[in-house]
Design an enzyme around this catalytic site. Structure first.
Site, short mmCIF file in Angstrom:
data_model
loop_
_atom_site.label_atom_id
_atom_site.label_comp_id
_atom_site.label_asym_id
_atom_site.label_seq_id
_atom_site.Cartn_x
_atom_site.Cartn_y
_atom_site.Cartn_z
N CYS A 94 1.71 -7.96 6.47
CA CYS A 94 1.36 -7.33 5.20
C CYS A 94 0.67 -6.02 5.53
O CYS A 94 1.01 -5.37 6.53
CB CYS A 94 0.50 -8.26 4.33
SG CYS A 94 -1.07 -8.77 5.07
N TRP A 95 -0.29 -5.57 4.72
CA TRP A 95 -0.94 -4.28 4.97
C TRP A 95 -1.84 -4.32 6.20
O TRP A 95 -1.70 -3.52 7.10
CB TRP A 95 -1.72 -3.84 3.73
CG TRP A 95 -2.70 -2.74 3.97
CD1 TRP A 95 -4.03 -2.76 3.69
CD2 TRP A 95 -2.46 -1.45 4.55
NE1 TRP A 95 -4.63 -1.58 4.06
CE2 TRP A 95 -3.68 -0.75 4.59
CE3 TRP A 95 -1.32 -0.82 5.06
CZ2 TRP A 95 -3.81 0.54 5.10
CZ3 TRP A 95 -1.44 0.48 5.57
CH2 TRP A 95 -2.67 1.14 5.59
#
Length: 349
Positions: A94-95
């Site tokens: 993810c981020w």
């Protein structure tokens, strides 16, 4: 099984493992790891809602909202992951390696996947990208005025196993006001950098890498500063091609483009071309006098290119006169030239 791994270790794996990016479609479109698949945990709007809840009500309420939003989606996430990785070996990020990728990794592990969880997520990948531009490369630059056939030569060089980075292809732009060719769509700056780093990682550091001489800006894409400075300090092989030959090539390349596009692109360089020459160029376009149009704008582009050459160290520029438009013959002439010319490591910055 969940395996925590760094982005560097994942990239160095000897086997190809499908990678899913669980960020929102908007995040993915702004920039992603080349080859990754977007399997978003939240929609763009849902992510905003979760973020707002986190700020206003706290972490636990945000987590509960996240489960409410994704509850009906989990079987779909798993089915999509099976399509991407039927062998049930997959990587997830993810981020910044937080709850989104952790939740997806947990669900896939529960279903029986072998999951590689990227520590630090996409944020760590972006750090890796910038590290690639700091690496010293053995660059050779192929230069020449607009219409010299540089791109065709480099494409054929690549086909015969020379290492080539095609910056214009990565930027989806040919580097002039007309560079989109009225059809190409440029990537974001972030994605341009990701794509460039992705190609650089596959280059053999012990061999030369050919790059076409470019301005730092290719359309709206900016060549990263560390790599740009290496390009400016590298040896330049400057092709000298007769003007008539360049004009003929450019007429073939640009002459059939939409006239409104050509006029609009010409108007963008009015200040640099001058009002009189701009008027003459536009008239030539509208009257289908494409050779006249090309000759007018080449005055500006040739002047700009010569100004760029003047900023290079003279001892790093080597002139190669090309008299024909046979790309195969020109490639052979270039190869013969560099084989015979005493370009040594000392010549290279």
């Amino acid at each position: 099984m969940i395996r925590n791994t760094t982005i560097s270790d994942f990239i160095r794996l000897n086997v190809q493992i499908p990678l899913i990016d669980v960020r929102t479609p908007a995040e993915f479109d702004h920039g992603h790891i080349p080859g990754a698949f977007n399997v978003p945990l939240f929609t763009n709007e849902e992510r905003v809602s979760v973020g707002t809840t986190y700020k206003q009500a706290g972490r636990e309420e945000a987590i509960l909202l996240g489960f409410d939003l994704t509850g009906p989606k989990w079987s779909g996430f798993i089915k999509r992951s099976l399509e991407i990785a039927p062998g049930k070996k997959i990587a997830v990020h993810c981020w910044r390696g937080g709850m989104r990728s952790g939740a997806m990794a947990w669900a896939l592990d529960l279903y029986g996947f072998e999951v590689y969880l990227i520590q630090g997520g996409y944020k760590s990948y972006r750090r890796w990208v910038h590290q690639q531009f700091e690496t010293d490369y053995r660059l050779w630059i192929l230069g020449g005025m607009t219409g010299s056939g540089k791109t065709n030569i480099l494409q054929q060089m690549k086909a015969i196993d020379h290492q080539v980075i095609d910056l214009e292809d990565l930027a989806q732009h040919q580097g002039s006001s007309y560079g989109t060719m009225n059809k190409m769509v440029q990537p974001t700056q972030e994605q341009f950098e990701n794509n460039l780093a992705n190609q650089l990682k596959d280059m053999d550091a012990n061999r030369r890498i050919w790059v076409e001489d470019e301005s730092q800006n290719i359309g709206r894409c900016l060549i990263p500063h560390p790599f740009w400075h290496q390009m400016r300090d590298a040896v330049l092989f400057n092709l000298k091609v007769p003007l008539d030959q360049r004009v003929a090539s450019l007429v073939l390349e640009y002459g059939g483009l939409d006239k409104d596009f050509l006029v609009e692109s010409t108007e963008r360089i009015r200040k640099r071309l001058g009002p009189g020459q701009t008027k003459n160029a536009v008239a030539a376009i509208l009257e289908n006098r494409m050779e006249d149009f090309i000759r007018i704008v080449l005055v500006y582009y040739d002047k700009t290119y010569r100004a760029g050459l003047d900023k290079r160290a003279p001892g790093y520029i080597f002139l190669i006169e090309m008299s024909g438009n046979d790309t195969t013959a020109n490639v052979q002439q270039l190869i013969t030239f560099i084989a015979a010319f005493p370009v040594t490591e000392q010549t290279h910055a």
